[in-house]
Write a protein that holds these residues in place. Structure first.
Motif, short mmCIF file in Angstrom:
data_model
loop_
_atom_site.label_atom_id
_atom_site.label_comp_id
_atom_site.label_asym_id
_atom_site.label_seq_id
_atom_site.Cartn_x
_atom_site.Cartn_y
_atom_site.Cartn_z
N SER A 18 45.81 96.23 54.35
CA SER A 18 46.93 95.31 54.12
C SER A 18 46.46 93.87 54.27
CB SER A 18 48.06 95.58 55.11
OG SER A 18 47.68 95.17 56.41
N PRO A 19 47.17 92.91 53.66
CA PRO A 19 46.79 91.50 53.83
C PRO A 19 46.74 91.08 55.30
CG PRO A 19 48.36 91.75 52.03
CD PRO A 19 48.28 93.08 52.71
N ALA A 20 47.68 91.59 56.09
CA ALA A 20 47.71 91.23 57.51
C ALA A 20 46.45 91.69 58.25
CB ALA A 20 48.96 91.81 58.17
N ASP A 21 45.87 92.80 57.78
CA ASP A 21 44.66 93.33 58.43
C ASP A 21 43.50 92.35 58.37
OD1 ASP A 21 45.89 95.73 59.09
OD2 ASP A 21 45.23 96.74 57.25
N LEU A 24 45.40 87.54 55.81
CA LEU A 24 45.99 86.92 54.63
C LEU A 24 47.51 86.96 54.71
CD1 LEU A 24 43.71 88.40 51.80
CD2 LEU A 24 43.64 86.09 52.77
N PRO A 25 48.21 86.00 54.12
CA PRO A 25 49.67 86.02 54.14
C PRO A 25 50.19 87.21 53.35
CG PRO A 25 48.87 84.28 52.69
CD PRO A 25 47.67 84.80 53.44
N SER A 26 51.24 87.85 53.85
CA SER A 26 51.78 89.04 53.18
C SER A 26 53.20 88.84 52.67
CB SER A 26 51.75 90.24 54.14
OG SER A 26 52.45 89.93 55.34
N GLY A 27 53.73 87.62 52.72
CA GLY A 27 55.09 87.41 52.28
C GLY A 27 55.26 87.49 50.78
N GLU A 28 54.21 87.25 50.06
CA GLU A 28 54.26 87.28 48.60
C GLU A 28 54.49 88.70 48.09
OE1 GLU A 28 51.26 86.03 44.93
OE2 GLU A 28 50.75 85.61 47.02
N ARG A 29 55.34 88.85 47.10
CA ARG A 29 55.64 90.18 46.56
C ARG A 29 54.42 90.74 45.82
NH1 ARG A 29 61.05 91.78 43.09
NH2 ARG A 29 60.72 94.04 43.13
N ARG A 30 54.07 92.01 46.12
CA ARG A 30 52.90 92.64 45.52
C ARG A 30 53.33 93.89 44.76
NH1 ARG A 30 47.72 91.40 47.96
NH2 ARG A 30 47.95 89.57 49.27
N LEU A 35 45.12 95.38 49.20
CA LEU A 35 44.62 94.10 48.72
C LEU A 35 44.36 94.10 47.22
CD1 LEU A 35 42.02 93.16 51.51
CD2 LEU A 35 44.42 92.50 51.35
N ARG A 36 44.33 92.92 46.64
CA ARG A 36 43.95 92.79 45.25
C ARG A 36 42.42 92.85 45.13
NH1 ARG A 36 47.84 88.52 45.79
NH2 ARG A 36 49.81 89.05 44.75
N ARG A 37 41.94 93.14 43.93
CA ARG A 37 40.50 93.18 43.71
C ARG A 37 39.86 91.84 44.03
NH1 ARG A 37 40.61 96.20 37.81
NH2 ARG A 37 40.67 98.37 38.55
N GLN A 38 40.53 90.76 43.62
CA GLN A 38 39.98 89.43 43.86
C GLN A 38 39.82 89.17 45.35
OE1 GLN A 38 42.21 86.28 42.07
NE2 GLN A 38 40.88 84.66 42.84
#
Length: 275
Positions: A18-21, A24-30, A35-38
């Motif tokens: 997860s972004p939190a791991d 990274l901010p996780s508020g953005e809708r995914r 995580l994303r590849r980038q």
């Protein structure tokens, strides 16, 4: 190098982080989990194009430096890291599966008269056992070789429910599949192991579902509750110990808490081996 399996494994592990791991901010809708590849590419210090090719099964041979960076970015466990290196054709070791059991191990089996003990290879074939294991696991002496495979027994035996309840069976099945996947990473050219996996994928939907998770974890100690037809429920500690200088073999021992009802049940089984 197994490009397809490497690609699947990278995708499955990326979805788990997860972004939190990774701060990274996780508020953005995914739209997809994890995580994303980038983001993985940035964490691993590589180009997004290079990482995409790896996930699509068309990348070049990754170096050990790249694999170490990916292992850190994907937060892999020690077992998963070894599996990643195996898939990429950069094994940490170069073992092979042999069929013989060293004489010293056979002597140890005979010495452990009160402890059910057997020798397991990387394919989950039981190669040797002592009398206590024979009576605990249901007359191994008389079974044909194909019926001495623990994976087949767990997923295909019609009498598995007589020995393990649903919770016990589910826990053991998950651990065994994760361990078998790690073994296939170490021995990718072993035809018998690949045939076993193909057989289970075709015949067992439960195995297929667990295999699709891409979980990797080498079995070590595990608590197990077994119902024996002669002495009833036995709560045991299943200890899985590697055989020195033989990475393809493990010694599996079943012990109980001293003085417990389960300890007494094992003693009753011991009497059966002496009759």
């Amino acid at each position: 190098m197994n490009r397809d399996q490497l690609a699947e494994f990278l995708r499955s592990r990326r979805a788990r982080v997860s972004p939190a791991d990774v701060g990274l901010p996780s508020g953005e809708r995914r739209r997809t989990p994890g995580l994303r590849r980038q983001e993985i590419a940035q964490l691993a210090g590589m180009s997004i194009d290079y990482y995409i090719r790896l996930e699509q099964g068309r990348g070049p041979h990754p170096s050990r430096q790249v694999l170490n960076a990916l292992a850190r970015a994907l937060m892999l466990t020690q077992d998963e890291r070894a599996y990643l290196f195996d898939l990429a054709g950069q094994p940490l070791e170069a073992p092979s599966i042999r069929e013989n059991v060293p004489g010293s191990v056979l002597h140890l089996l005979a010495f452990l008269e009160e402890v059910p003990t057997y020798v397991l290879n990387a394919r989950y074939d039981i190669l040797a056992w002592n009398p206590m294991a024979n009576v605990l696991m249901g007359d191994l002496d008389s079974r044909p070789p194909e019926d001495k495979n623990v994976i087949r027994w767990v997923f295909m035996s019609p009498d598995i429910a007589e020995h393990l309840n649903d919770e016990e069976k589910g826990r053991f099945a998950r651990a065994s599949v994760a361990d078998l996947r790690a073994a296939l990473g170490r021995y990718p050219d072993d035809r018998r192991m690949r045939a076993l996996v193909a057989e289970m994928l075709a015949l067992s939907p439960e195995f297929a579902e667990l295999w699709s998770r891409h979980e990797v974890e080498i079995r070590r100690e595990q608590r197990k509750r077994v119902t024996h037809p002669l002495v009833g429920v036995i709560d045991m500690i299943c200890q899985v110990m590697p055989v020195p200088d033989r990475d393809d073999l493990r010694l599996v021992l079943y012990t109980t808490e001293p003085g417990s009802p389960s300890h007494q049940a094992l003693r009753e089984l011991r009497q059966l081996t002496m009759s």
